[in-house]
Design an enzyme around this catalytic site. Structure first.
Site, PDB file in Angstrom:
ATOM      1  N   CYS A   1       0.842  -1.199   0.000  1.00  0.00           N
ATOM      2  CA  CYS A   1       0.000   0.000   0.000  1.00  0.00           C
ATOM      3  C   CYS A   1       0.882   1.256   0.000  1.00  0.00           C
ATOM      4  O   CYS A   1       1.658   1.459  -0.922  1.00  0.00           O
ATOM      5  CB  CYS A   1      -0.989  -0.036   1.152  1.00  0.00           C
ATOM      6  SG  CYS A   1      -2.340   1.169   0.951  1.00  0.00           S
TER       7      CYS A   1
ATOM      8  N   HIS B   1      -3.749  -4.767  -0.719  1.00  0.00           N
ATOM      9  CA  HIS B   1      -3.396  -5.365   0.572  1.00  0.00           C
ATOM     10  C   HIS B   1      -3.489  -6.891   0.473  1.00  0.00           C
ATOM     11  O   HIS B   1      -4.593  -7.443   0.548  1.00  0.00           O
ATOM     12  CB  HIS B   1      -4.355  -4.889   1.662  1.00  0.00           C
ATOM     13  CG  HIS B   1      -4.180  -3.466   2.063  1.00  0.00           C
ATOM     14  ND1 HIS B   1      -3.326  -3.072   3.067  1.00  0.00           N
ATOM     15  CD2 HIS B   1      -4.751  -2.333   1.591  1.00  0.00           C
ATOM     16  CE1 HIS B   1      -3.379  -1.758   3.206  1.00  0.00           C
ATOM     17  NE2 HIS B   1      -4.235  -1.289   2.315  1.00  0.00           N
TER      18      HIS B   1
ATOM     19  N   GLU C   1      -2.850  -9.005   2.731  1.00  0.00           N
ATOM     20  CA  GLU C   1      -3.375  -9.535   3.998  1.00  0.00           C
ATOM     21  C   GLU C   1      -4.887  -9.428   4.093  1.00  0.00           C
ATOM     22  O   GLU C   1      -5.503 -10.059   4.956  1.00  0.00           O
ATOM     23  CB  GLU C   1      -2.710  -8.838   5.189  1.00  0.00           C
ATOM     24  CG  GLU C   1      -3.125  -7.406   5.423  1.00  0.00           C
ATOM     25  CD  GLU C   1      -2.411  -6.413   4.522  1.00  0.00           C
ATOM     26  OE1 GLU C   1      -2.690  -5.216   4.643  1.00  0.00           O
ATOM     27  OE2 GLU C   1      -1.564  -6.840   3.685  1.00  0.00           O
TER      28      GLU C   1
END
Length: 213
Positions: free
Chosen positions: A83, A193, A195
């Site tokens: 990011c 992202h 995750e």
């Protein structure tokens, strides 16, 4: 011997989520959130996360005393930017006229989508928030096992524009195509992202753990 991964804690970033995702992606890895130059230097791999505004991230990184260790790591070991951590690798950002780390040539610009309509008639919103496809514009070991045009999760108003098109390895369409993943030598970075991107995100993280640039 376990691979050690240092997640850089300079006060900005979704650190716990990144750590949990890396541990889930590769349980054998030694994942640690670190806040000292020595810990960054000792790690086999480094993750530079970031969220919020680039001026705040760059200021916090500078004040943390970790900036030189990150730059040093970028020359010697696999480094993953996520990011705003991706944006920080570049020369300059239009967000607050902010100087970046200068590890990749290029700049960071804002979406200019005011009043533009999407195909369904709704207006484009800035920031882009939600799932979007990533086209793998170039092959890379971190794409191994990740389907082309897979959906990843985005939250951002700015995006990178590399000077060298060869550094773009992923593209996403939001009003127009933009660079959503970059790579050069031992550097890889994503605007999305991993995750927050379910199984494809975990696969990318696992690939990073095993990557041998």
């Amino acid at each position: 011997m376990k691979t050690s991964i240092a997640i850089v804690d300079y006060g900005m970033g979704n650190l716990r989520s990144v750590a949990q995702a890396l541990k889930k992606a590769e349980p054998a890895a030694d994942v640690a959130i670190v806040d000292t130059p020595a810990a960054i230097r000792a790690a086999d791999r480094v993750v530079l996360p970031g969220q919020g505004a680039m001026p705040d991230c760059m200021r916090s990184l500078g004040e943390s005393g970790l900036q030189e260790a990150v730059i040093e790591a970028s020359r010697t070991k696999p480094l993953l930017g996520v990011c705003v951590g991706e944006q920080m690798l570049f020369d300059w950002s239009a967000e607050g006229d902010t100087k970046g780390l200068g590890l990749l040539p290029g700049k960071v610009v804002r979406f200019e989508l005011d009043g533009r309509l999407q195909d369904d008639g709704s207006r484009f919103k800035v920031p882009q928030m939600g799932w979007n496809r990533v086209r793998q514009s170039q092959p890379h070991p971190l794409w191994d096992g990740v389907p082309d045009d897979a959906y990843f999760y985005f939250v951002h108003s700015y995006y990178v524009t590399p000077d060298n098109p060869a550094h773009t390895v992923g593209e996403t369409a939001y009003g127009a195509p933009f660079t959503s993943a970059v790579a050069r030598d031992n550097l890889f970075a994503t605007q999305f992202h991993p995750e927050k991107s379910a199984e494809v995100g975990l696969r990318l993280y696992r690939n990073f753990v095993h990557w041998k640039p």
